[in-house]
Design a protein around this motif. Structure first.
Motif, short mmCIF file in Angstrom:
data_model
loop_
_atom_site.label_atom_id
_atom_site.label_comp_id
_atom_site.label_asym_id
_atom_site.label_seq_id
_atom_site.Cartn_x
_atom_site.Cartn_y
_atom_site.Cartn_z
N HIS A 94 61.54 4.49 26.87
CA HIS A 94 62.63 5.45 26.68
C HIS A 94 63.88 5.06 27.47
CE1 HIS A 94 59.69 7.71 24.57
NE2 HIS A 94 59.10 8.24 25.63
N LEU A 121 59.75 -1.30 30.10
CA LEU A 121 60.67 -0.20 29.79
C LEU A 121 59.99 0.83 28.89
CD1 LEU A 121 62.71 -2.55 30.63
CD2 LEU A 121 64.35 -1.40 29.14
N VAL A 153 64.13 3.63 30.30
CA VAL A 153 63.98 3.71 31.75
C VAL A 153 63.02 2.61 32.23
CG1 VAL A 153 63.23 5.16 33.69
CG2 VAL A 153 64.40 6.19 31.73
N GLN A 183 60.16 1.18 34.11
CA GLN A 183 58.94 1.75 34.67
C GLN A 183 58.41 0.94 35.86
OE1 GLN A 183 57.60 4.74 33.28
NE2 GLN A 183 59.61 4.63 32.29
N SER A 224 73.83 1.64 31.86
CA SER A 224 73.39 2.62 30.87
C SER A 224 74.11 2.38 29.55
CB SER A 224 73.68 4.05 31.35
OG SER A 224 72.96 4.37 32.51
N LYS A 237 68.98 3.69 30.46
CA LYS A 237 69.41 4.63 31.49
C LYS A 237 69.33 4.00 32.88
CE LYS A 237 68.65 9.36 33.16
NZ LYS A 237 67.86 10.60 33.00
N GLU A 238 70.49 3.77 33.48
CA GLU A 238 70.61 3.30 34.87
C GLU A 238 69.63 2.16 35.17
OE1 GLU A 238 70.36 6.65 37.46
OE2 GLU A 238 72.25 7.49 36.77
N LEU A 239 69.74 1.11 34.38
CA LEU A 239 68.83 -0.03 34.51
C LEU A 239 69.30 -0.97 35.62
CD1 LEU A 239 66.45 -1.72 33.52
CD2 LEU A 239 67.96 -2.69 31.77
#
Length: 387
Positions: free
Chosen positions: A210, A208, A212, A214, A10, A21-23
């Protein structure tokens, strides 16, 4: 060669903005992985964290099973290729490509050997004595790539390297990058906002939004089985048509129907059997998707099933040579006192049709839908309805 892993990585900036975020990502040894998404989705930030140019807020980055969170960029042994080329204008092509090697005090004979080999691969031999200002955009990008190649890094990190090129040159350079990466076998993470570029380059593509992740999958899987509404609408050119509808039980023992505006489509029994979860949406709102190539002029479809045909007004016809794009409106028809009709549009769909179609603006088209190819999504979560 190198394997790169991002474990719950992150990035949060001081102003509170969360860019990534928490990739979770794993790039295999020798793989070309593409990060794609709209501007501001966090893809470049993720790349810069791998390079060490951005500090990781939380999570762990591994290169060859070694944690590199606190390793200086110059010690990570990765090479970046930037959108802006970042060439030294006062140095020749040769000196630009050799700069990092000279900085590391690599012997002159080895410097020459590496630069000459990179120049051969990139067809830059005739330009080694020129300055960057004497080169075209494509040639400058080759120099930037050559500078990365001569380092013989563990990985290439490419940040929208083709964005400054015109459309024709982008296509040419895209093919060259793909061939080059395959021949070198160097692990590569490639960032782009261009979904066509992503689909043609990557062995796998990570989408990705935002900050996050997908979906991560092969280009074929992304196209055929998008995980959610965002991926469905982002991947594909033209994009998938996404239509709000209501799923109702069929009449007279027939299968379910999609009701949208003044139109309806029957859903074949095999489609329902493949997605038993659709039963939970009977009597509820749903979003269905259909690719432009799965819409046809019903007049050109032998024995078209009436339950798979809708009549739509044609708003635009785009001639593209090998195919025609027909833009149709979907709406409810309200009859006025003077008997004229007013169409309130709910959506516009694009059909990729055979150029033989005679459909033109102002006509009403009978559009055949390949209902076996429909996609279904939950309107609240956006998730694909698959099981």
């Amino acid at each position: 060669m190198s394997r790169i892993v991002l474990d719950a990585v992150s990035k949060q900036f001081p102003d509170g903005t969360t860019a990534v975020k928490e990739l979770d990502l794993e790039v295999a040894d020798g793989e070309l992985l593409v990060l794609v998404g709209p501007s501001g989705c966090g893809k470049t930030t993720a790349l810069r964290m791998v390079a060490g140019l951005e500090e990781v807020s939380s999570g762990t980055i591994y290169i060859d099973d070694s944690v590199v969170n606190d390793v200086e960029p110059r010690h990570r042994d990765v090479a970046m290729v930037f959108q802006s080329y970042a060439l030294y204008p006062h140095l020749s092509v040769y000196d630009n490509m050799a700069f990092s090697l000279k900085y590391r005090k690599v012997p002159k004979s080895e410097v020459k050997q590496r630069v000459d080999e990179a120049a051969r691969i990139l067809e830059l031999g005739p330009y080694l004595e020129r300055k960057p200002r004497q080169l075209s955009g494509g040639q400058r990008q080759r120099v930037a790539m050559g500078r990365a190649i001569v380092r013989q890094p563990r990985a290439f990190l490419m940040d929208e390297p083709l964005s400054n090129l015109d459309a024709k040159l982008r296509v040419q350079m895209r093919a060259e990058i793909a061939q080059l990466q395959r021949s070198l076998g160097t692990t590569t993470i490639y960032v782009t906002h261009d979904q066509t570029e992503a689909m043609t380059l990557g062995s796998r593509v990570a989408v990705l939004q935002h900050g996050v992740l997908q979906q991560i999958a092969s280009p074929k899987e992304l196209y055929r089985e998008p995980a959610n509404l965002f991926v469905a609408g982002f991947i594909g050119s033209p994009p998938m048509n996404l239509i709000d509808a209501r799923l109702e039980r069929g009449q007279d023992g027939l299968g379910p129907r999609l009701i949208f505006g003044d139109h309806w489509l029957g859903i074949p029994a095999p489609v329902v059997a493949e997605r038993p979860a659709l039963e939970r949406y009977l009597g509820r709102e749903i979003v269905f998707g259909v690719r432009p190539e799965h819409l046809s002029d019903a007049a050109l479809v032998p024995d078209a099933d009436p339950a798979a045909v809708v009549e739509l007004p044609v708003r635009l016809r785009e001639e593209l040579g090998a195919e025609v794009h027909i833009h149709c409106g979907i709406g409810s028809v309200a009859h006025q006192a003077d008997a004229a009709e007013e169409v309130t549009s709910l959506a516009t769909v694009i059909a990729r049709m055979d150029p033989q179609t005679s459909l033109a603006e102002g006509q009403h088209a009978r559009v055949h839908v390949q209902t076996a190819k429909l996609h279904f999504f939950d309107p609240e979560t956006g998730a694909a309805i698959r099981d």
